[in-house]
Enzyme design. Sequence first.
Site, short mmCIF file in Angstrom:
data_model
loop_
_atom_site.label_atom_id
_atom_site.label_comp_id
_atom_site.label_asym_id
_atom_site.label_seq_id
_atom_site.Cartn_x
_atom_site.Cartn_y
_atom_site.Cartn_z
N CYS A 73 -8.85 0.39 -5.84
CA CYS A 73 -10.17 -0.19 -5.54
C CYS A 73 -11.05 0.74 -4.71
O CYS A 73 -12.19 1.03 -5.08
CB CYS A 73 -10.02 -1.55 -4.88
N HIS A 123 -9.60 -5.41 -0.12
CA HIS A 123 -10.10 -5.02 -1.44
C HIS A 123 -11.59 -4.75 -1.36
O HIS A 123 -12.28 -5.33 -0.52
CB HIS A 123 -9.82 -6.14 -2.46
N HIS A 135 -14.79 -3.23 -10.22
CA HIS A 135 -13.67 -2.90 -9.34
C HIS A 135 -12.44 -2.55 -10.16
O HIS A 135 -12.38 -2.73 -11.37
CB HIS A 135 -13.38 -4.06 -8.38
#
Length: 159
Positions: A73, A123, A135
Site C-alpha cells: 500500500c 493502510h 490502493h
Amino acid sequence: MTAHVNRRVPSLIARAGTASALTLAVVGGSVLVPGAASEADAATQAAKALNVAASKRGAPYKRGAAGPYRFDCSGLTLYSYKRVGKSLPRSAQAQYNKTRHIRASQLQRGDLVFFHRGRSVYHVGIYAGGNKIWHSPKQGAVVRLERIWSKSVWYGRVR
C-alpha cells in the site's frame, strides 16, 4: 468578462502600491495572489500522482515492494508521488506523519486516505473521488479502485 476584469486590475495595483508586500499579478485575465499558484501546483501534482497509481491497475501486491511492477500500500503511494517529484517516507504511518492533515470536507482527488486502529495507521490509498481510492490491498490481490470501507480514516495532503 475579461475586459471588465482587465479594467479593474490597474486600480487594484494602484491601491496596493508599489512598496506593498502584497504583489498582484495578472495572468490570462485572472488576478493571482502569492501562495495561490503553489496550491494549484500541488493540486496538479496530486492529480498526476493519482493517474500514476491508476496506471498500475492490476499490478500484484508484494509486501515491501515499491514498484514499478509490484506494490504494497505505502509502496504504491510512494511510487506515485515520486514519479511527480514529491518525496514520501516508506511506511503508511510515516506518510501520515509527513502529510498536512485535512478534514473530509477538504478532501480532493490525489490526497491520501489513511486507515487506522486507534492511533496507529495500518493502510493507505490515493483518493480518486466518489468515496473511492486506488490502493494495493493485501497479499493475493492487485492494485485496484475500491470504495472506502471504513469510517476509521484520516486524510492527508502531500506538501
